[in-house]
Design a protein around this motif. Structure first.
Motif, mmCIF file in Angstrom:
data_model
loop_
_atom_site.group_PDB
_atom_site.id
_atom_site.type_symbol
_atom_site.label_atom_id
_atom_site.label_comp_id
_atom_site.label_asym_id
_atom_site.label_seq_id
_atom_site.Cartn_x
_atom_site.Cartn_y
_atom_site.Cartn_z
ATOM 1 N N GLU A 1 0.836 -1.213 0.000
ATOM 2 C CA GLU A 1 0.000 0.000 0.000
ATOM 3 C C GLU A 1 0.865 1.255 0.000
ATOM 4 N N ARG A 2 1.850 1.261 0.877
ATOM 5 C CA ARG A 2 2.747 2.430 0.978
ATOM 6 C C ARG A 2 3.528 2.634 -0.320
ATOM 7 N N THR A 3 4.024 1.515 -0.870
ATOM 8 C CA THR A 3 4.846 1.590 -2.071
ATOM 9 C C THR A 3 4.007 2.041 -3.263
ATOM 10 N N LEU A 4 2.763 1.585 -3.307
ATOM 11 C CA LEU A 4 1.864 1.968 -4.394
ATOM 12 C C LEU A 4 1.675 3.483 -4.407
ATOM 13 N N GLN A 5 1.468 4.039 -3.233
ATOM 14 C CA GLN A 5 1.313 5.502 -3.133
ATOM 15 C C GLN A 5 2.590 6.207 -3.557
ATOM 16 N N GLU A 6 3.696 5.664 -3.101
ATOM 17 C CA GLU A 6 4.998 6.265 -3.407
ATOM 18 C C GLU A 6 5.281 6.243 -4.913
ATOM 19 N N LEU A 7 4.959 5.115 -5.552
ATOM 20 C CA LEU A 7 5.248 4.982 -6.979
ATOM 21 C C LEU A 7 4.299 5.808 -7.847
ATOM 22 N N SER A 8 3.131 6.137 -7.295
ATOM 23 C CA SER A 8 2.203 6.893 -8.147
ATOM 24 C C SER A 8 2.412 8.403 -8.027
ATOM 25 N N ARG A 9 3.356 8.795 -7.171
ATOM 26 C CA ARG A 9 3.633 10.229 -7.040
ATOM 27 C C ARG A 9 4.263 10.787 -8.303
#
Ligand SMILES: [Zn+2]
Length: 487
Positions: free
Chosen positions: A479-487
Protein backbone atom coordinates in the motif's frame (compact mmCIF):
# COMPACT_ATOMS: atom_id res chain seq x y z
CA UNK A 1 20.38 -7.40 -11.17
CA UNK A 2 18.44 -10.22 -12.63
CA UNK A 3 16.05 -8.09 -14.68
CA UNK A 4 18.95 -6.60 -16.52
CA UNK A 5 20.35 -10.00 -17.36
CA UNK A 6 17.10 -11.33 -18.71
CA UNK A 7 15.92 -8.39 -20.70
CA UNK A 8 19.27 -7.70 -22.27
CA UNK A 9 19.55 -10.78 -24.38
CA UNK A 10 18.02 -8.97 -27.28
CA UNK A 11 18.28 -5.30 -28.09
CA UNK A 12 15.04 -4.33 -29.73
CA UNK A 13 13.58 -1.43 -31.57
CA UNK A 14 9.95 -1.20 -30.70
CA UNK A 15 7.44 0.12 -33.11
CA UNK A 16 5.46 3.06 -31.94
CA UNK A 17 7.57 4.15 -29.02
CA UNK A 18 7.09 7.82 -28.39
CA UNK A 19 10.53 9.27 -28.27
CA UNK A 20 10.24 12.84 -27.07
CA UNK A 21 12.53 12.06 -24.19
CA UNK A 22 15.26 10.36 -26.16
CA UNK A 23 18.76 10.92 -24.93
CA UNK A 24 21.96 10.87 -26.80
CA UNK A 25 24.43 8.44 -25.47
CA UNK A 26 24.88 5.33 -23.44
CA UNK A 27 27.12 2.29 -23.73
CA UNK A 28 25.50 -1.15 -23.53
CA UNK A 29 25.42 -2.55 -19.99
CA UNK A 30 28.12 -5.14 -20.65
CA UNK A 31 30.39 -2.91 -22.73
CA UNK A 32 32.77 -2.02 -19.92
CA UNK A 33 34.44 -4.53 -17.67
CA UNK A 34 35.78 -2.34 -14.89
CA UNK A 35 37.86 -5.06 -13.33
CA UNK A 36 39.63 -5.66 -16.65
CA UNK A 37 39.80 -2.43 -18.68
CA UNK A 38 41.54 -4.31 -21.49
CA UNK A 39 38.24 -6.16 -22.06
CA UNK A 40 36.24 -3.00 -22.72
CA UNK A 41 34.03 -3.50 -25.76
CA UNK A 42 35.40 -6.99 -26.35
CA UNK A 43 32.09 -8.40 -27.50
CA UNK A 44 31.23 -5.49 -29.81
CA UNK A 45 32.39 -4.40 -33.24
CA UNK A 46 33.79 -0.92 -32.62
CA UNK A 47 36.93 -2.38 -31.10
CA UNK A 48 37.63 -4.34 -34.28
CA UNK A 49 37.17 -1.21 -36.36
CA UNK A 50 39.59 0.73 -34.15
CA UNK A 51 42.12 -2.07 -34.57
CA UNK A 52 42.03 -1.34 -38.29
CA UNK A 53 40.14 -4.50 -39.20
CA UNK A 54 37.23 -4.59 -41.60
CA UNK A 55 33.95 -6.10 -40.46
CA UNK A 56 32.68 -9.34 -41.93
CA UNK A 57 28.97 -8.76 -42.47
CA UNK A 58 26.54 -11.36 -43.75
CA UNK A 59 23.37 -10.55 -45.64
CA UNK A 60 21.12 -13.59 -45.80
CA UNK A 61 18.78 -14.00 -48.73
CA UNK A 62 15.08 -14.09 -47.97
CA UNK A 63 11.91 -14.58 -49.96
CA UNK A 64 10.44 -11.38 -48.48
CA UNK A 65 12.05 -9.42 -51.31
CA UNK A 66 12.97 -9.97 -54.94
CA UNK A 67 16.43 -11.16 -55.86
CA UNK A 68 17.37 -7.88 -57.56
CA UNK A 69 17.04 -6.00 -54.25
CA UNK A 70 19.87 -7.96 -52.64
CA UNK A 71 22.61 -5.62 -53.91
CA UNK A 72 20.60 -2.61 -52.89
CA UNK A 73 20.40 -3.92 -49.32
CA UNK A 74 24.15 -4.70 -49.25
CA UNK A 75 24.96 -1.15 -50.31
CA UNK A 76 22.60 0.20 -47.70
CA UNK A 77 24.25 -1.74 -44.86
CA UNK A 78 27.75 -0.70 -45.96
CA UNK A 79 26.65 2.91 -46.22
CA UNK A 80 24.98 2.91 -42.80
CA UNK A 81 28.12 1.56 -41.09
CA UNK A 82 30.08 4.40 -42.74
CA UNK A 83 27.43 6.92 -41.77
CA UNK A 84 27.95 6.31 -38.06
CA UNK A 85 31.54 7.55 -38.46
CA UNK A 86 30.88 10.20 -41.15
CA UNK A 87 28.14 11.75 -39.01
CA UNK A 88 30.55 12.16 -36.08
CA UNK A 89 33.21 13.72 -38.35
CA UNK A 90 30.66 16.16 -39.79
CA UNK A 91 29.49 17.36 -36.38
CA UNK A 92 33.08 17.87 -35.24
CA UNK A 93 33.72 19.92 -38.42
CA UNK A 94 30.53 21.92 -37.89
CA UNK A 95 31.62 22.77 -34.35
CA UNK A 96 34.90 24.17 -35.69
CA UNK A 97 36.84 22.23 -33.05
CA UNK A 98 38.83 19.95 -35.35
CA UNK A 99 42.04 20.39 -33.32
CA UNK A 100 40.43 19.00 -30.21
CA UNK A 101 39.44 15.83 -32.08
CA UNK A 102 42.49 15.58 -34.34
CA UNK A 103 43.29 12.14 -32.89
CA UNK A 104 40.06 10.58 -34.18
CA UNK A 105 39.06 12.73 -37.15
CA UNK A 106 41.11 10.77 -39.73
CA UNK A 107 39.55 7.49 -38.53
CA UNK A 108 36.06 8.95 -38.59
CA UNK A 109 36.50 10.39 -42.07
CA UNK A 110 37.57 7.00 -43.36
CA UNK A 111 34.30 5.39 -42.28
CA UNK A 112 33.84 1.76 -41.30
CA UNK A 113 35.09 -0.85 -43.73
CA UNK A 114 32.75 -3.79 -44.18
CA UNK A 115 33.00 -6.91 -46.34
CA UNK A 116 29.56 -8.16 -47.21
CA UNK A 117 28.95 -11.77 -48.13
CA UNK A 118 26.14 -14.28 -47.77
CA UNK A 119 27.43 -15.26 -44.35
CA UNK A 120 29.44 -13.03 -42.05
CA UNK A 121 31.79 -13.71 -39.14
CA UNK A 122 30.88 -10.60 -37.14
CA UNK A 123 27.22 -9.93 -37.81
CA UNK A 124 24.45 -11.28 -40.03
CA UNK A 125 21.41 -9.41 -41.32
CA UNK A 126 18.07 -10.93 -42.25
CA UNK A 127 15.48 -8.71 -43.90
CA UNK A 128 12.19 -10.54 -43.86
CA UNK A 129 8.48 -10.03 -43.29
CA UNK A 130 7.41 -8.07 -40.23
CA UNK A 131 5.60 -11.17 -38.99
CA UNK A 132 8.78 -13.24 -39.14
CA UNK A 133 10.77 -10.46 -37.47
CA UNK A 134 8.31 -10.35 -34.60
CA UNK A 135 8.42 -14.10 -34.26
CA UNK A 136 12.25 -14.09 -34.24
CA UNK A 137 12.38 -11.17 -31.82
CA UNK A 138 9.81 -12.79 -29.54
CA UNK A 139 7.54 -9.76 -29.41
CA UNK A 140 4.56 -8.67 -31.41
CA UNK A 141 5.60 -5.08 -30.76
CA UNK A 142 9.13 -5.36 -32.01
CA UNK A 143 10.15 -3.61 -35.21
CA UNK A 144 13.45 -5.40 -35.32
CA UNK A 145 16.08 -6.80 -33.02
CA UNK A 146 19.65 -7.80 -32.55
CA UNK A 147 20.28 -11.24 -31.16
CA UNK A 148 23.32 -10.88 -28.93
CA UNK A 149 23.15 -14.43 -27.62
CA UNK A 150 24.50 -16.22 -30.64
CA UNK A 151 28.29 -16.11 -31.07
CA UNK A 152 27.81 -14.04 -34.22
CA UNK A 153 25.36 -11.14 -33.86
CA UNK A 154 22.17 -11.55 -35.87
CA UNK A 155 19.93 -8.65 -36.83
CA UNK A 156 16.32 -9.27 -37.90
CA UNK A 157 14.59 -6.43 -39.71
CA UNK A 158 11.40 -6.06 -41.72
CA UNK A 159 11.87 -5.50 -45.43
CA UNK A 160 8.52 -3.73 -45.54
CA UNK A 161 6.48 -2.17 -42.81
CA UNK A 162 2.72 -2.37 -43.04
CA UNK A 163 0.61 0.75 -43.30
CA UNK A 164 -0.75 0.12 -39.82
CA UNK A 165 2.73 -0.16 -38.32
CA UNK A 166 3.70 3.04 -40.03
CA UNK A 167 0.84 4.79 -38.32
CA UNK A 168 1.72 3.28 -34.94
CA UNK A 169 5.29 4.55 -35.25
CA UNK A 170 4.08 7.97 -36.39
CA UNK A 171 5.62 7.35 -39.79
CA UNK A 172 9.03 7.07 -38.20
CA UNK A 173 9.93 3.46 -38.75
CA UNK A 174 11.23 1.92 -41.91
CA UNK A 175 14.06 -0.47 -42.68
CA UNK A 176 16.50 2.43 -42.95
CA UNK A 177 15.91 3.83 -39.49
CA UNK A 178 15.73 0.37 -37.93
CA UNK A 179 19.02 -0.63 -39.62
CA UNK A 180 20.87 2.46 -38.41
CA UNK A 181 19.63 1.77 -34.88
CA UNK A 182 20.63 -1.90 -34.80
CA UNK A 183 24.02 -1.12 -36.36
CA UNK A 184 24.54 1.29 -33.44
CA UNK A 185 23.95 -1.66 -31.07
CA UNK A 186 26.52 -3.83 -32.86
CA UNK A 187 29.08 -1.07 -32.27
CA UNK A 188 28.21 -1.03 -28.56
CA UNK A 189 25.65 1.74 -28.06
CA UNK A 190 22.61 1.22 -25.85
CA UNK A 191 18.98 2.14 -26.38
CA UNK A 192 18.00 5.68 -25.48
CA UNK A 193 14.24 5.46 -25.39
CA UNK A 194 12.49 5.65 -22.09
CA UNK A 195 11.33 2.07 -21.82
CA UNK A 196 14.74 0.49 -22.32
CA UNK A 197 17.48 2.87 -21.33
CA UNK A 198 17.38 2.09 -17.61
CA UNK A 199 17.84 -1.55 -18.33
CA UNK A 200 20.42 -1.90 -21.03
CA UNK A 201 22.67 1.11 -20.48
CA UNK A 202 25.95 0.95 -18.60
CA UNK A 203 25.36 2.65 -15.24
CA UNK A 204 28.50 4.76 -15.60
CA UNK A 205 28.68 5.70 -19.25
CA UNK A 206 25.84 7.73 -20.60
CA UNK A 207 24.58 11.26 -20.82
CA UNK A 208 22.17 13.10 -18.56
CA UNK A 209 20.36 15.37 -20.99
CA UNK A 210 17.13 14.50 -22.75
CA UNK A 211 17.76 14.92 -26.47
CA UNK A 212 17.31 13.02 -29.71
CA UNK A 213 19.25 10.17 -31.20
CA UNK A 214 18.82 7.23 -33.59
CA UNK A 215 19.50 5.10 -30.53
CA UNK A 216 16.31 6.70 -29.28
CA UNK A 217 13.65 7.15 -31.90
CA UNK A 218 15.09 9.82 -34.21
CA UNK A 219 14.88 8.92 -37.87
CA UNK A 220 18.36 9.99 -38.88
CA UNK A 221 21.69 10.16 -37.11
CA UNK A 222 21.95 13.26 -34.94
CA UNK A 223 24.66 15.26 -33.18
CA UNK A 224 23.88 13.22 -30.09
CA UNK A 225 24.67 10.00 -31.94
CA UNK A 226 27.96 11.67 -32.96
CA UNK A 227 28.84 12.28 -29.32
CA UNK A 228 27.90 8.69 -28.55
CA UNK A 229 30.46 7.40 -31.05
CA UNK A 230 33.15 9.82 -29.83
CA UNK A 231 32.63 8.73 -26.23
CA UNK A 232 32.44 5.07 -27.16
CA UNK A 233 35.77 5.36 -29.02
CA UNK A 234 37.32 7.09 -26.02
CA UNK A 235 36.21 4.53 -23.45
CA UNK A 236 37.23 1.68 -25.77
CA UNK A 237 40.71 3.19 -26.01
CA UNK A 238 40.69 4.05 -22.31
CA UNK A 239 41.32 7.65 -23.24
CA UNK A 240 40.28 10.78 -21.30
CA UNK A 241 39.67 13.49 -23.86
CA UNK A 242 40.51 16.86 -22.34
CA UNK A 243 42.21 15.14 -19.39
CA UNK A 244 40.64 15.56 -15.98
CA UNK A 245 38.76 18.62 -17.14
CA UNK A 246 36.98 16.74 -19.90
CA UNK A 247 35.29 18.26 -22.96
CA UNK A 248 32.25 20.31 -23.66
CA UNK A 249 29.51 19.06 -25.99
CA UNK A 250 29.78 19.81 -29.72
CA UNK A 251 25.99 19.84 -30.07
CA UNK A 252 24.06 23.08 -30.44
CA UNK A 253 21.78 23.91 -27.50
CA UNK A 254 23.29 21.21 -25.33
CA UNK A 255 24.89 21.83 -21.94
CA UNK A 256 26.41 18.37 -21.66
CA UNK A 257 29.96 17.95 -20.44
CA UNK A 258 31.97 14.73 -20.54
CA UNK A 259 34.85 13.55 -18.43
CA UNK A 260 36.43 10.28 -19.60
CA UNK A 261 33.20 9.33 -21.38
CA UNK A 262 31.08 9.91 -18.31
CA UNK A 263 28.59 12.74 -18.19
CA UNK A 264 29.81 15.29 -15.66
CA UNK A 265 26.19 15.70 -14.56
CA UNK A 266 26.04 12.19 -13.14
CA UNK A 267 26.45 11.77 -9.43
CA UNK A 268 29.61 10.14 -8.05
CA UNK A 269 28.09 6.85 -6.83
CA UNK A 270 27.14 3.55 -8.45
CA UNK A 271 25.54 0.88 -6.29
CA UNK A 272 25.16 -2.85 -6.87
CA UNK A 273 24.21 -5.97 -4.97
CA UNK A 274 26.90 -8.64 -4.62
CA UNK A 275 26.47 -11.92 -6.54
CA UNK A 276 25.44 -13.84 -3.40
CA UNK A 277 23.00 -11.08 -2.26
CA UNK A 278 24.91 -10.83 1.02
CA UNK A 279 26.39 -7.37 0.54
CA UNK A 280 26.13 -4.11 -1.36
CA UNK A 281 29.02 -2.72 -3.39
CA UNK A 282 29.43 1.04 -3.50
CA UNK A 283 31.67 2.38 -6.26
CA UNK A 284 32.77 6.00 -6.13
CA UNK A 285 33.81 7.98 -9.21
CA UNK A 286 35.78 11.16 -9.54
CA UNK A 287 36.27 12.89 -12.85
CA UNK A 288 34.95 9.86 -14.68
CA UNK A 289 37.29 7.38 -13.00
CA UNK A 290 36.53 4.86 -10.31
CA UNK A 291 38.44 5.90 -7.20
CA UNK A 292 37.12 3.43 -4.66
CA UNK A 293 34.98 0.36 -4.22
CA UNK A 294 33.60 -0.54 -0.79
CA UNK A 295 31.72 -3.70 0.13
CA UNK A 296 29.08 -3.35 2.86
CA UNK A 297 27.74 -6.69 4.14
CA UNK A 298 24.09 -6.51 5.17
CA UNK A 299 23.44 -6.09 8.89
CA UNK A 300 21.27 -9.10 9.77
CA UNK A 301 19.57 -8.57 13.14
CA UNK A 302 18.09 -11.73 14.71
CA UNK A 303 14.60 -10.38 15.32
CA UNK A 304 11.94 -8.82 13.11
CA UNK A 305 12.41 -5.25 11.94
CA UNK A 306 10.03 -2.61 10.62
CA UNK A 307 9.88 -2.58 6.83
CA UNK A 308 10.69 1.10 6.71
CA UNK A 309 13.48 2.77 4.81
CA UNK A 310 16.01 4.91 6.61
CA UNK A 311 14.64 8.46 6.49
CA UNK A 312 16.95 11.35 5.60
CA UNK A 313 17.41 14.27 7.96
CA UNK A 314 20.12 16.17 6.08
CA UNK A 315 21.41 16.39 2.51
CA UNK A 316 25.19 16.20 2.38
CA UNK A 317 25.69 16.34 -1.40
CA UNK A 318 23.53 16.94 -4.49
CA UNK A 319 24.06 16.43 -8.22
CA UNK A 320 23.68 19.06 -10.95
CA UNK A 321 19.93 18.45 -11.09
CA UNK A 322 19.57 19.15 -7.38
CA UNK A 323 18.86 15.50 -6.60
CA UNK A 324 20.44 14.19 -3.41
CA UNK A 325 23.44 11.88 -3.87
CA UNK A 326 24.47 11.67 -0.22
CA UNK A 327 22.32 12.16 2.89
CA UNK A 328 22.45 11.56 6.60
CA UNK A 329 19.85 9.59 8.56
CA UNK A 330 18.62 10.25 12.14
CA UNK A 331 20.99 7.72 13.73
CA UNK A 332 24.04 8.82 11.76
CA UNK A 333 23.32 6.49 8.83
CA UNK A 334 24.81 7.60 5.52
CA UNK A 335 22.53 7.28 2.49
CA UNK A 336 23.93 7.08 -1.05
CA UNK A 337 22.02 7.49 -4.31
CA UNK A 338 22.71 6.38 -7.84
CA UNK A 339 20.68 7.47 -10.86
CA UNK A 340 20.41 5.80 -14.22
CA UNK A 341 17.68 7.41 -16.27
CA UNK A 342 14.44 6.08 -14.75
CA UNK A 343 16.17 3.87 -12.24
CA UNK A 344 16.99 5.20 -8.80
CA UNK A 345 19.04 3.24 -6.27
CA UNK A 346 19.41 4.10 -2.61
CA UNK A 347 21.71 2.53 -0.05
CA UNK A 348 21.87 3.28 3.65
CA UNK A 349 24.93 2.32 5.61
CA UNK A 350 25.72 2.27 9.32
CA UNK A 351 28.75 0.86 11.16
CA UNK A 352 30.21 -0.42 7.87
CA UNK A 353 27.08 -2.47 7.22
CA UNK A 354 24.28 -2.03 4.68
CA UNK A 355 20.96 -1.37 6.44
CA UNK A 356 18.80 -1.29 3.36
CA UNK A 357 19.13 -1.09 -0.38
CA UNK A 358 16.28 0.06 -2.60
CA UNK A 359 15.98 0.12 -6.37
CA UNK A 360 13.08 1.78 -8.10
CA UNK A 361 12.24 1.71 -11.77
CA UNK A 362 9.43 3.61 -13.42
CA UNK A 363 9.50 1.93 -16.83
CA UNK A 364 10.54 -1.36 -18.24
CA UNK A 365 10.49 -2.71 -21.74
CA UNK A 366 7.38 -4.75 -20.98
CA UNK A 367 5.22 -1.64 -20.97
CA UNK A 368 4.06 -2.49 -24.51
CA UNK A 369 2.53 -5.75 -23.47
CA UNK A 370 0.68 -4.06 -20.64
CA UNK A 371 2.70 -5.99 -18.12
CA UNK A 372 4.99 -4.17 -15.77
CA UNK A 373 5.15 -0.43 -15.57
CA UNK A 374 6.75 0.39 -12.25
CA UNK A 375 8.96 -1.66 -10.07
CA UNK A 376 10.54 -1.49 -6.66
CA UNK A 377 12.76 -3.83 -4.74
CA UNK A 378 14.23 -3.59 -1.28
CA UNK A 379 16.94 -5.71 0.36
CA UNK A 380 17.34 -5.63 4.16
CA UNK A 381 18.45 -7.80 7.06
CA UNK A 382 15.97 -9.56 9.37
CA UNK A 383 15.79 -12.86 11.31
CA UNK A 384 19.53 -13.35 10.81
CA UNK A 385 19.29 -13.38 7.00
CA UNK A 386 18.91 -11.02 4.04
CA UNK A 387 15.31 -10.50 2.91
CA UNK A 388 13.98 -9.14 -0.35
CA UNK A 389 10.74 -7.31 -1.01
CA UNK A 390 9.56 -6.73 -4.56
CA UNK A 391 6.66 -4.90 -6.04
CA UNK A 392 5.49 -4.77 -9.64
CA UNK A 393 2.83 -2.31 -10.68
CA UNK A 394 1.20 -3.33 -13.92
CA UNK A 395 0.51 -0.95 -16.73
CA UNK A 396 -3.10 -2.02 -17.03
CA UNK A 397 -3.72 -1.75 -13.30
CA UNK A 398 -3.17 -4.24 -10.54
CA UNK A 399 0.01 -5.12 -8.73
CA UNK A 400 2.06 -7.93 -7.31
CA UNK A 401 4.19 -8.16 -4.19
CA UNK A 402 6.81 -10.75 -3.22
CA UNK A 403 8.61 -11.41 0.03
CA UNK A 404 11.67 -13.65 0.14
CA UNK A 405 13.47 -14.51 3.33
CA UNK A 406 17.09 -15.66 3.12
CA UNK A 407 18.03 -14.57 -0.40
CA UNK A 408 21.68 -14.81 0.70
CA UNK A 409 21.23 -18.52 1.44
CA UNK A 410 21.45 -21.38 -1.06
CA UNK A 411 17.68 -21.79 -0.68
CA UNK A 412 15.10 -19.18 0.18
CA UNK A 413 13.65 -19.92 3.64
CA UNK A 414 10.25 -18.37 3.15
CA UNK A 415 8.36 -17.02 0.18
CA UNK A 416 5.14 -15.02 -0.05
CA UNK A 417 3.44 -13.77 -3.18
CA UNK A 418 0.32 -11.57 -3.27
CA UNK A 419 -1.29 -10.48 -6.53
CA UNK A 420 -4.04 -7.85 -6.69
CA UNK A 421 -6.19 -6.69 -9.60
CA UNK A 422 -6.93 -3.06 -10.42
CA UNK A 423 -9.88 -3.06 -8.00
CA UNK A 424 -7.47 -4.24 -5.29
CA UNK A 425 -9.03 -7.66 -4.98
CA UNK A 426 -6.63 -10.41 -3.99
CA UNK A 427 -6.14 -12.80 -6.92
CA UNK A 428 -3.22 -14.89 -5.76
CA UNK A 429 -2.02 -15.76 -2.29
CA UNK A 430 1.07 -17.94 -2.18
CA UNK A 431 3.02 -18.98 0.89
CA UNK A 432 5.95 -21.36 0.99
CA UNK A 433 7.83 -22.38 4.06
CA UNK A 434 10.20 -25.13 3.05
CA UNK A 435 11.98 -25.75 6.33
CA UNK A 436 9.28 -27.74 8.09
CA UNK A 437 9.97 -31.33 9.02
CA UNK A 438 7.83 -33.74 7.14
CA UNK A 439 8.31 -37.46 6.70
CA UNK A 440 11.40 -37.13 8.85
CA UNK A 441 13.37 -34.89 6.51
CA UNK A 442 13.68 -31.29 5.48
CA UNK A 443 11.56 -30.43 2.51
CA UNK A 444 12.81 -28.19 -0.23
CA UNK A 445 10.61 -25.57 -1.86
CA UNK A 446 10.57 -27.74 -4.96
CA UNK A 447 9.32 -30.78 -3.04
CA UNK A 448 6.52 -28.78 -1.53
CA UNK A 449 5.46 -27.32 -4.85
CA UNK A 450 5.62 -30.79 -6.41
CA UNK A 451 3.34 -32.15 -3.70
CA UNK A 452 0.97 -29.21 -3.88
CA UNK A 453 1.78 -28.80 -0.18
CA UNK A 454 1.82 -25.36 1.33
CA UNK A 455 1.67 -23.51 -1.97
CA UNK A 456 -1.99 -22.73 -1.92
CA UNK A 457 -4.47 -20.35 -3.42
CA UNK A 458 -7.25 -18.37 -1.82
CA UNK A 459 -9.90 -20.48 -0.14
CA UNK A 460 -7.67 -23.39 0.76
CA UNK A 461 -5.02 -21.60 2.77
CA UNK A 462 -3.55 -23.26 5.80
CA UNK A 463 -4.08 -21.29 9.00
CA UNK A 464 -0.86 -20.02 10.37
CA UNK A 465 -0.25 -17.07 12.67
CA UNK A 466 3.15 -16.47 11.09
CA UNK A 467 1.73 -16.47 7.61
CA UNK A 468 -1.06 -14.16 8.59
CA UNK A 469 1.25 -11.69 10.24
CA UNK A 470 3.77 -11.58 7.37
CA UNK A 471 1.08 -11.34 4.69
CA UNK A 472 -0.46 -8.36 6.47
CA UNK A 473 2.94 -6.75 6.78
CA UNK A 474 3.53 -7.29 3.07
CA UNK A 475 0.12 -5.78 2.26
CA UNK A 476 0.94 -2.67 4.27
CA UNK A 477 4.28 -2.33 2.49
CA UNK A 478 2.54 -2.71 -0.87
CA UNK A 479 0.00 0.00 0.00
CA UNK A 480 2.75 2.43 0.98
CA UNK A 481 4.85 1.59 -2.07
CA UNK A 482 1.86 1.97 -4.39
CA UNK A 483 1.31 5.50 -3.13
CA UNK A 484 5.00 6.27 -3.41
CA UNK A 485 5.25 4.98 -6.98
CA UNK A 486 2.20 6.89 -8.15
CA UNK A 487 3.63 10.23 -7.04
ZN1 LIG B 1 17.55 -0.93 -29.61
Amino acid sequence: MKIRGILLLIGCVFLGVVGANATQWGALHDYVDESTPANTGKKYLLRKVLNGESLSVGLLRDSAYAEEHYDELSRMIAKFYDDWFFNAAEWIEKSGREDEFADILPILREGIRVRISEEGNDVNFTFTTLKDVQWKCGSSYSGGCLDLKSPIFHIYLPYNISFLQKIISLGRDNKQRLSRHEIGHTLGLSDQYVTARSINSDPVYGSTEKRKAVMGSAKNLTCDDAEGIINLIDITRNKCRGGDRGWKTICPKSKEYYICGMSAGKGPYRIKISEDNGAVILNTYEKGKKVSSTVYPFATPQGDVDWEETPAVETLKSDVFGRPVKERGPKGEIIYYSYLWDRVERLSVQNNHAIDYVAQLRYTSKIHTGEMEKYKERFFGQRGVVCLLKMYVYHKGGYRGDYREGVNKPKVLRYIKRVYNRRRQLLEDVYEEPTQQQNGRNMSTKDIIAQGGINQRIGKQAKSAQRDRLSKKLDRWLERTLQELSR
